[in-house]
Design a protein around this motif. Structure first.
Motif, mmCIF file in Angstrom:
data_model
loop_
_atom_site.group_PDB
_atom_site.id
_atom_site.type_symbol
_atom_site.label_atom_id
_atom_site.label_comp_id
_atom_site.label_asym_id
_atom_site.label_seq_id
_atom_site.Cartn_x
_atom_site.Cartn_y
_atom_site.Cartn_z
ATOM 1 N N LEU A 1 -4.444 6.608 3.367
ATOM 2 C CA LEU A 1 -3.257 7.104 2.687
ATOM 3 C C LEU A 1 -3.158 8.606 2.919
ATOM 4 O O LEU A 1 -4.172 9.304 2.991
ATOM 5 C CB LEU A 1 -3.347 6.846 1.177
ATOM 6 C CG LEU A 1 -3.454 5.394 0.698
ATOM 7 C CD1 LEU A 1 -3.477 5.372 -0.824
ATOM 8 C CD2 LEU A 1 -2.319 4.548 1.234
ATOM 9 N N THR B 1 6.840 1.515 0.627
ATOM 10 C CA THR B 1 5.455 1.826 0.290
ATOM 11 C C THR B 1 5.278 1.953 -1.221
ATOM 12 O O THR B 1 6.077 2.572 -1.903
ATOM 13 C CB THR B 1 4.998 3.131 0.969
ATOM 14 O OG1 THR B 1 5.905 4.190 0.629
ATOM 15 C CG2 THR B 1 4.945 2.983 2.476
ATOM 16 N N THR C 1 -5.240 2.175 -2.221
ATOM 17 C CA THR C 1 -4.085 2.053 -3.116
ATOM 18 C C THR C 1 -4.473 1.441 -4.461
ATOM 19 O O THR C 1 -4.006 1.890 -5.512
ATOM 20 C CB THR C 1 -2.978 1.209 -2.458
ATOM 21 O OG1 THR C 1 -2.534 1.873 -1.251
ATOM 22 C CG2 THR C 1 -1.788 1.032 -3.394
ATOM 23 N N GLY D 1 0.866 9.207 -0.357
ATOM 24 C CA GLY D 1 0.378 7.860 -0.642
ATOM 25 C C GLY D 1 -0.645 7.836 -1.760
ATOM 26 O O GLY D 1 -0.640 6.935 -2.607
ATOM 27 N N SER E 1 0.914 5.883 4.377
ATOM 28 C CA SER E 1 -0.269 6.203 5.175
ATOM 29 C C SER E 1 0.064 7.231 6.244
ATOM 30 O O SER E 1 1.231 7.539 6.508
ATOM 31 C CB SER E 1 -0.818 4.938 5.843
ATOM 32 O OG SER E 1 0.055 4.509 6.885
ATOM 33 N N ARG F 1 -6.217 1.317 3.741
ATOM 34 C CA ARG F 1 -5.088 1.876 2.999
ATOM 35 C C ARG F 1 -4.745 1.053 1.763
ATOM 36 O O ARG F 1 -4.248 1.588 0.771
ATOM 37 C CB ARG F 1 -3.863 2.030 3.912
ATOM 38 C CG ARG F 1 -3.427 0.774 4.668
ATOM 39 C CD ARG F 1 -2.476 1.169 5.797
ATOM 40 N NE ARG F 1 -1.940 0.054 6.568
ATOM 41 C CZ ARG F 1 -2.563 -0.489 7.611
ATOM 42 N NH1 ARG F 1 -3.761 -0.042 7.966
ATOM 43 N NH2 ARG F 1 -1.991 -1.468 8.304
ATOM 44 N N HIS G 1 0.829 -1.207 0.000
ATOM 45 C CA HIS G 1 0.000 0.000 0.000
ATOM 46 C C HIS G 1 0.865 1.259 0.000
ATOM 47 O O HIS G 1 2.037 1.231 0.386
ATOM 48 C CB HIS G 1 -0.936 -0.001 1.212
ATOM 49 C CG HIS G 1 -0.213 0.049 2.530
ATOM 50 N ND1 HIS G 1 0.334 1.199 3.051
ATOM 51 C CD2 HIS G 1 0.054 -0.929 3.436
ATOM 52 C CE1 HIS G 1 0.906 0.944 4.205
ATOM 53 N NE2 HIS G 1 0.758 -0.355 4.464
#
Length: 233
Positions: free
Chosen positions: A29, A180, A63, A33, A12, A59, A9
């Motif tokens: 997020l 991430t 994504t 993100g 966050s 999250r 993901h």
């Protein structure tokens, strides 16, 4: 037997705050993100994705949302790809957790680490690997052995799946880095997985596009289980 794209993901709010979010509901997020999630669409442009499988954490859902919308796909929620149940560690600051005796076990002997009132990392690996294998077999049966699919999950979960694919003990999984919104890729075959990417943050992904089957073949052939002696070209 299918190619798996493992997507962590995007960044966050908990990542920025230095907090172990775990299964805390509502962790979203942040602006960075969300930008990372949008860029995934372009990074995977041209790669045929048969299905998207996703952790139930918000999250992760956020994504894959832009990619799913662009491909017209409805993500399949998979509870066994959820974040580790960190028990009483959930929501705590990482700098404070680093002083706990269990922290050294998590770092040096993770297969023995069981979080207070939570789950163990070995149990997490078992459920995550089983989920990946289960979905891989299902997708191969429905879309063919050349199918490419994406699973969006969490750092420790993806590291555990990669450790299994690399045939390395869980006690070595802390050596694997998964940032991430990074992409890792595993080609599964009948006898062994081939790890093609780890922690890719923006490289060329054209190699993930399956070759066009020859006209004489009625169905796409399964990927060979043999490694290329001397290395691929």
């Amino acid at each position: 037997m299918t190619t798996l794209i493992l997507l962590r993901h995007g960044r966050s709010s908990a990542n920025v705050a230095g907090v172990l979010a775990g299964r805390t509901p509502g962790v979203e997020l942040d602006e960075t993100g969300r930008g990372q999630a949008e860029k995934v669409v372009g990074r995977l442009n041209g790669v045929p994705i048969a299905e998207i499988v996703c952790s139930p954490m918000l999250r992760c859902e956020q994504t894959v949302s832009p990619l799913a919308a662009g491909r017209g796909l409805t993500p399949v929620t998979e509870p066994d790809l959820a974040e580790v149940d960190y028990g009483t560690w959930t929501g705590a600051e990482l700098k404070k957790l680093g002083k706990e005796p269990l922290w050294k076990v998590v770092q040096g002997h993770p297969s023995a680490a069981v979080f207070p009132e939570g789950e163990g990392l070995a149990a997490m690996q078992a459920r995550a690997v089983a989920a990946v294998r289960r979905h891989g077999a299902r997708i191969a049966a429905e879309h063919g052995p050349q199918a490419v699919w994406l699973a969006c999950s969490h750092g420790d979960v993806i590291k555990a799946v990669l450790a299994d694919a690399l045939a390395t003990h869980l006690d070595n999984f802390q050596r694997i880095m998964v940032d991430t919104c990074s992409i890792s890729v595993v080609h599964y075959t009948e006898t062994r997985p081939f790890v093609a990417r780890v922690n890719d943050l923006g490289g060329d992904v054209s190699g993930l596009i399956p070759p066009t089957p020859k006209r004489r073949r009625r169905t796409a052939a399964a990927r060979s289980s043999d490694a290329v002696v001397g290395g691929t070209t």
